[in-house]
Design a protein around this motif. Structure first.
Motif, PDB file in Angstrom:
ATOM      1  N   ASN A 158       0.865  -1.188  -0.130  1.00 23.97           N
ATOM      2  CA  ASN A 158      -0.201  -0.047   0.060  1.00 23.97           C
ATOM      3  C   ASN A 158       0.718   1.341   0.031  1.00 23.97           C
ATOM      4  N   THR A 159       1.825   1.246  -0.863  1.00 23.50           N
ATOM      5  CA  THR A 159       2.602   2.700  -0.994  1.00 23.50           C
ATOM      6  C   THR A 159       2.308   2.869  -2.470  1.00 23.50           C
ATOM      7  N   LYS A 160       2.886   4.014  -2.794  1.00 25.21           N
ATOM      8  CA  LYS A 160       2.757   4.809  -3.891  1.00 25.21           C
ATOM      9  C   LYS A 160       3.883   4.472  -5.145  1.00 25.21           C
ATOM     10  N   ILE A 161       4.605   3.727  -4.864  1.00 23.86           N
ATOM     11  CA  ILE A 161       5.734   2.930  -5.982  1.00 23.86           C
ATOM     12  C   ILE A 161       5.023   2.815  -7.237  1.00 23.86           C
ATOM     13  N   GLN A 162       5.789   3.448  -8.387  1.00 25.29           N
ATOM     14  CA  GLN A 162       5.290   3.186  -9.738  1.00 25.29           C
ATOM     15  C   GLN A 162       5.999   2.275 -10.520  1.00 25.29           C
ATOM     16  N   SER A 163       7.330   2.199 -10.264  1.00 26.08           N
ATOM     17  CA  SER A 163       8.320   1.262 -11.063  1.00 26.08           C
ATOM     18  C   SER A 163       9.314   1.164  -9.997  1.00 26.08           C
ATOM     19  N   ILE A 164       9.880  -0.556 -10.301  1.00 27.80           N
ATOM     20  CA  ILE A 164      11.039  -0.816  -9.434  1.00 27.80           C
ATOM     21  C   ILE A 164      11.794  -1.774 -10.255  1.00 27.80           C
ATOM     22  N   THR A 165      13.073  -1.585  -9.911  1.00 28.27           N
ATOM     23  CA  THR A 165      13.882  -2.899 -10.563  1.00 28.27           C
ATOM     24  C   THR A 165      14.704  -3.513  -9.170  1.00 28.27           C
ATOM     25  N   LEU A 166      14.360  -4.723  -9.004  1.00 29.36           N
ATOM     26  CA  LEU A 166      14.900  -5.442  -7.830  1.00 29.36           C
ATOM     27  C   LEU A 166      16.395  -6.036  -8.386  1.00 29.36           C
ATOM     28  N   PRO A 167      17.349  -5.879  -7.286  1.00 29.23           N
ATOM     29  CA  PRO A 167      18.544  -6.250  -7.549  1.00 29.23           C
ATOM     30  C   PRO A 167      18.706  -7.826  -7.558  1.00 29.23           C
ATOM     31  N   SER A 168      19.756  -8.111  -8.486  1.00 25.67           N
ATOM     32  CA  SER A 168      20.236  -9.482  -8.716  1.00 25.67           C
ATOM     33  C   SER A 168      20.502 -10.408  -7.529  1.00 25.67           C
ATOM     34  N   THR A 169      20.785  -9.586  -6.401  1.00 24.16           N
ATOM     35  CA  THR A 169      21.187 -10.357  -5.342  1.00 24.16           C
ATOM     36  C   THR A 169      19.871 -10.761  -4.493  1.00 24.16           C
ATOM     37  N   LEU A 170      18.720 -10.274  -4.810  1.00 25.52           N
ATOM     38  CA  LEU A 170      17.461 -10.450  -4.043  1.00 25.52           C
ATOM     39  C   LEU A 170      17.230 -12.134  -4.304  1.00 25.52           C
ATOM     40  N   LYS A 171      16.991 -12.840  -3.340  1.00 27.98           N
ATOM     41  CA  LYS A 171      16.650 -14.149  -3.306  1.00 27.98           C
ATOM     42  C   LYS A 171      15.132 -14.577  -2.967  1.00 27.98           C
ATOM     43  N   GLU A 172      14.413 -13.536  -1.980  1.00 29.80           N
ATOM     44  CA  GLU A 172      13.015 -14.021  -1.414  1.00 29.80           C
ATOM     45  C   GLU A 172      12.243 -12.696  -1.425  1.00 29.80           C
ATOM     46  N   ILE A 173      11.160 -12.791  -1.948  1.00 27.17           N
ATOM     47  CA  ILE A 173      10.069 -11.703  -1.673  1.00 27.17           C
ATOM     48  C   ILE A 173       8.983 -12.407  -0.787  1.00 27.17           C
ATOM     49  N   ASN A 174       8.893 -12.090   0.270  1.00 30.41           N
ATOM     50  CA  ASN A 174       7.806 -12.888   0.998  1.00 30.41           C
ATOM     51  C   ASN A 174       6.371 -12.198   0.863  1.00 30.41           C
ATOM     52  N   GLU A 175       5.276 -12.688   1.376  1.00 29.60           N
ATOM     53  CA  GLU A 175       3.883 -12.696   1.322  1.00 29.60           C
ATOM     54  C   GLU A 175       3.474 -11.232   0.987  1.00 29.60           C
ATOM     55  N   SER A 176       2.623 -11.016  -0.167  1.00 27.57           N
ATOM     56  CA  SER A 176       2.301  -9.600   0.003  1.00 27.57           C
ATOM     57  C   SER A 176       3.327  -8.577   0.113  1.00 27.57           C
ATOM     58  N   ALA A 177       4.303  -8.767  -0.246  1.00 25.69           N
ATOM     59  CA  ALA A 177       5.502  -7.684  -0.179  1.00 25.69           C
ATOM     60  C   ALA A 177       4.801  -6.181  -0.974  1.00 25.69           C
ATOM     61  N   PHE A 178       4.348  -6.442  -2.215  1.00 24.78           N
ATOM     62  CA  PHE A 178       3.899  -5.151  -2.679  1.00 24.78           C
ATOM     63  C   PHE A 178       2.219  -4.991  -2.988  1.00 24.78           C
ATOM     64  N   LYS A 179       1.706  -5.798  -2.164  1.00 23.97           N
ATOM     65  CA  LYS A 179       0.249  -5.786  -2.358  1.00 23.97           C
ATOM     66  C   LYS A 179      -0.528  -4.385  -2.082  1.00 23.97           C
ATOM     67  N   ASP A 180      -1.420  -4.277  -2.903  1.00 24.72           N
ATOM     68  CA  ASP A 180      -2.058  -3.029  -2.841  1.00 24.72           C
ATOM     69  C   ASP A 180      -1.433  -1.743  -3.305  1.00 24.72           C
ATOM     70  N   CYS A 181      -0.399  -1.811  -3.974  1.00 22.03           N
ATOM     71  CA  CYS A 181       0.528  -0.785  -4.709  1.00 22.03           C
ATOM     72  C   CYS A 181      -0.223  -0.246  -5.783  1.00 22.03           C
ATOM     73  N   SER A 182      -1.079   0.302  -5.760  1.00 24.08           N
ATOM     74  CA  SER A 182      -2.027   0.808  -6.695  1.00 24.08           C
ATOM     75  C   SER A 182      -1.490   1.627  -7.819  1.00 24.08           C
ATOM     76  N   GLU A 183      -0.441   2.028  -7.588  1.00 28.38           N
ATOM     77  CA  GLU A 183       0.461   2.923  -8.776  1.00 28.38           C
ATOM     78  C   GLU A 183       1.533   2.057  -9.322  1.00 28.38           C
ATOM     79  N   LEU A 184       1.658   0.777  -8.847  1.00 27.77           N
ATOM     80  CA  LEU A 184       2.855   0.107  -9.426  1.00 27.77           C
ATOM     81  C   LEU A 184       2.385  -0.392 -10.727  1.00 27.77           C
TER      82      LEU A 184
END
Length: 184
Positions: A55-81
């Motif tokens: 539930n943030t206002k993030i519009q665009s994001i590039t996740l780093p190649s070192t990222l291994k895990e994104i847990n439940e609902s991490a970007f849920k309800d980001c209505s601008e993404l």
């Protein structure tokens, strides 16, 4: 500093953050319900925990190649993404991760062996999904309520669970490659 703690910036008016390479973990609800719209992440981050950016206002994001895990609902309800880039190397995306966003297109890398349920639930703008070779299992209701029109399931895929395409009213073309063993 290696971690951004639980609820560290929750409900704040912060709009921009630079996350240095020393940060390995972004904890539960770290930025949830904030006004955050710009995130600059550097290589080094390994885990994003539950509802960290929900539930943030993030519009665009590039996740780093070192990222291994994104847990439940991490970007849920980001209505601008509308745009998210996942790099090869990610191994886990929790259920509901991108639910109710405006993502239009996404490529899921082959390093992701299993796709958890409902990760795109309610993504009414999602039309294009690329599933890379290497993905073995797709859980329940993964693409629920999306607008995907066509999908090619990779040969590495062995199991597809219940209601994977439930309420995908625009889906007209599914290509199953050799390798699928079980469709529930």
């Amino acid at each position: 500093m290696e971690e951004i703690g639980v609820e560290a910036f929750k409900n704040l008016t912060i709009q921009t953050i630079f996350i240095p390479s020393s940060i390995k973990l972004i904890s539960n609800f770290a930025f949830a319900n904030s006004k955050l719209s710009n995130v600059n992440m550097h290589e080094g981050l390994i885990t994003i925990e539950t509802k960290a950016f929900a539930n943030t206002k993030i519009q665009s994001i590039t996740l780093p190649s070192t990222l291994k895990e994104i847990n439940e609902s991490a970007f849920k309800d980001c209505s601008e993404l509308t745009n998210i880039t996942l790099n090869e190397g990610i191994t886990k995306i929790g259920s509901g991760t991108f639910a109710n966003t405006k993502i239009q297109s996404i490529t899921l890398p082959g390093s992701l062996k299993e796709i958890n349920g409902s990760i795109f639930d309610g993504c009414l703008k999602l039309k294009n999904i690329v599933l890379s070779d290497g993905i073995n299992k797709i859980e329940n209701e993964t693409f629920l309520n999306t607008q995907i029109q066509s999908i090619t399931l990779p040969g590495s895929l062995k199991e597809i669970n219940n209601s994977m395409f439930k309420d995908c009213s625009e889906l007209t073309n599914v290509i199953l490659n050799e390798g699928v063993i079980k469709i529930l």
